[in-house]
Design an enzyme around this catalytic site. Structure first.
Site, short mmCIF file in Angstrom:
data_model
loop_
_atom_site.label_atom_id
_atom_site.label_comp_id
_atom_site.label_asym_id
_atom_site.label_seq_id
_atom_site.Cartn_x
_atom_site.Cartn_y
_atom_site.Cartn_z
N LYS A 80 -10.12 65.00 -76.66
CA LYS A 80 -10.74 64.21 -77.74
C LYS A 80 -12.22 64.57 -77.86
O LYS A 80 -12.91 64.77 -76.85
CB LYS A 80 -10.55 62.72 -77.42
CG LYS A 80 -11.06 61.76 -78.47
CD LYS A 80 -10.68 60.34 -78.05
CE LYS A 80 -11.35 59.28 -78.90
NZ LYS A 80 -10.95 57.93 -78.48
N SER A 155 -9.47 55.72 -82.63
CA SER A 155 -10.29 56.91 -82.42
C SER A 155 -9.60 58.02 -81.64
O SER A 155 -10.11 59.13 -81.61
CB SER A 155 -11.61 56.54 -81.76
OG SER A 155 -11.43 56.15 -80.42
N SER A 179 -8.19 52.21 -78.35
CA SER A 179 -8.01 53.54 -78.94
C SER A 179 -7.10 54.49 -78.19
O SER A 179 -6.89 55.61 -78.65
CB SER A 179 -9.38 54.20 -79.16
OG SER A 179 -10.09 53.50 -80.16
#
Length: 466
Positions: A80, A155, A179
């Protein structure tokens, strides 16, 4: 309904990460074949899903020829885009400054990649992770492969979309308000937010007044999640927490499970309530005791958490130029980030009291899990909204109200530091995945993983390729 996936009869097949690892160790496929298949799959779906923030396929191919060791040696993944990986930019879901490569791996990436995983690049997130939907006004939205008219969630949206679509079997995610669990719910995946301190973490996350962020992964199987935490524990062992160990099957103990659908912020709608009650009945059929309870948090929790969330936005905007240099541009931030910062600035006098009350939640959680082994709630209060419903350019008050309607259950574990897992146990009337969330006491991930194994056996979840 537009469903997108990249599953095929290549070197990855329908295998999860453990399955790929087993095939690699047995010599049934080569690391280069696996990495090339993952790159081809990513190219097939990336643009339609909007999931990739940065491609580094050349690096992945180099590593496939000279992989590091570890159980997952050669298994492809994505990281990420809010943790540092050497040689890749870290943009945190924004375009507010010019990209520049990180000089070294952050603490989390160092631990993550030491398991043998090979990164193909980085995945997109909502700006700084503030919104539960990644819909950037200039970079575009991240879409769920189950129906590209709908958001891929919070996210960790990019990671979850790529795992669900079959591009890679496992990807990094992290969770400051849901998230890991929100995109797991939206995309039909397993998403375990671990206890605070369970995994190595970058300095920026450790320095928060309340450490609400936990790193982890999203996967398609319980055994992948269990194997990841087993391998991570061999690299980074937090002595203050009981070990998770090598979990491969359901537990035998019958549990006391607390059911709640009324939420911490707002309650679940009728459809999601009914789906949660179906999960409760499944647990009872398996021999567990389910007891309906009130939400285990004071009424002030929602306002306090929103203010703390807003305070983080204010800190990021106040320090942006110092952190990112002259190219940093305040005007490039979306309306949600700016609105949250404004909310914090207007209410700074309330911040000390909010932080005090939020910290008290840790004690309340300990008392709650003295009475119950596990909590059961829906992961999200309503079915997955379409792209545009949480558009960050709309009026701040409207957007926050819509976010609170959807994200009514996940923030509590971020504040208390306790673990929680979203499992894809339900499907909405429109055919979209709907996660169910199980929580447990601090350090008790093993209870959740064993229960997750049991539920996966009892009610195998839907597969996008079917």
């Amino acid at each position: 309904m537009s469903r997108v996936h990249a599953f095929s009869d290549d070197a990855l097949g329908d295998l999860d990460a453990v399955g790929i690892s087993e095939h690699l160790h047995a010599g049934k496929v080569s690391i280069s074949e696996v990495v090339d298949a993952a790159i081809a799959r990513t190219e097939r779906v990336a643009d339609e899903l909007g999931a990739v923030a940065h491609r580094d396929f050349d690096r992945a191919r180099r590593e496939s020829r000279s992989p590091r060791g570890g159980f997952f040696a050669g298994v492809p993944t994505f990281v990420k885009d809010n943790v540092d990986v050497a040689g890749m930019p870290t943009m945190n879901g924004t375009d507010a400054w010019s990209p520049y490569a990180a000089k070294k791996d952050g603490e989390f990436a160092r631990m993550y990649l030491a398991t043998g995983l090979i990164p193909l690049g980085k995945t997109r997130l909502s700006e700084y992770g503030f919104s539960a939907s990644c819909e950037h006004p200039r970079l575009g939205p991240v879409r769920t492969p189950w129906n590209t008219e709908h958001t891929a969630g919070a996210s960790s949206a990019g990671s979850a979309a790529l795992v669900a679509a079959g591009a890679v079997p496992i990807a990094h995610a992290n969770d400051g308000g849901g998230s890991i669990r929100i995109p797991a719910s939206v995309n039909g995946l397993v998403g375990l937010k671990p206890s605070r301190g369970r995994l190595a973490q970058d300095a920026a996350m450790r320095q928060m007044p309340i450490r609400i962020v936990s790193d982890g992964v999203v996967t398609r199987s319980v055994r992948d999640t269990a194997a990841f935490f087993r391998e991570a524990e061999r690299i980074y062992r937090p002595l203050a927490l009981p070990p998770i160990g090598d979990l491969t099957r359901p537990g035998r103990k019958r549990l006391r499970i607390a059911l709640n659908t009324t939420g911490l912020l707002r309650g679940a709608d009728a459809e999601v309530t009914a789906l949660t009650e179906q999960t409760a009945r499944l647990l009872e059929d398996l021999g567990h005791t389910v007891i309906e309870v009130d939400a285990p948090a004071p009424k002030s929790f929602g306002d306090d958490f929103l203010l703390y969330w807003a305070f983080l936005a204010l800190a990021l905007l106040s320090g942006g130029r110092r952190l990112h240099g002259r190219s940093w541009t305040r005007a490039n931030h979306d309306a949600l980030t700016v609105g949250l910062a404004r909310h914090a600035r207007r209410n700074l006098h309330r911040m000390p009291g909010a932080i005090t009350r939020l910290k008290r939640s840790t004690r309340d959680a300990a008392l709650f899990y003295d009475k119950y082994d596990v909590s059961l709630t829906p992961t999200l209060a309503t079915p997955t909204p379409k792209i545009g419903h949480l558009d960050p350019t709309q009026d701040y008050d409207t957007l926050v109200d819509r976010l609170l309607d959807w994200v009514a259950f996940t923030p509590l574990q971020n504040v208390t530091g306790t673990p929680a897992v979203s499992l894809p146990l339900a499907t909405t009337a429109t055919g979209l995945p709907q996660g169910m969330m199980l929580g447990s006491g601090f350090g008790h991930e093993a209870v959740l993983i064993e229960l997750a194994y049991e539920l996966e056996e009892a009610r195998p979840w839907a597969r996008i390729q079917d």
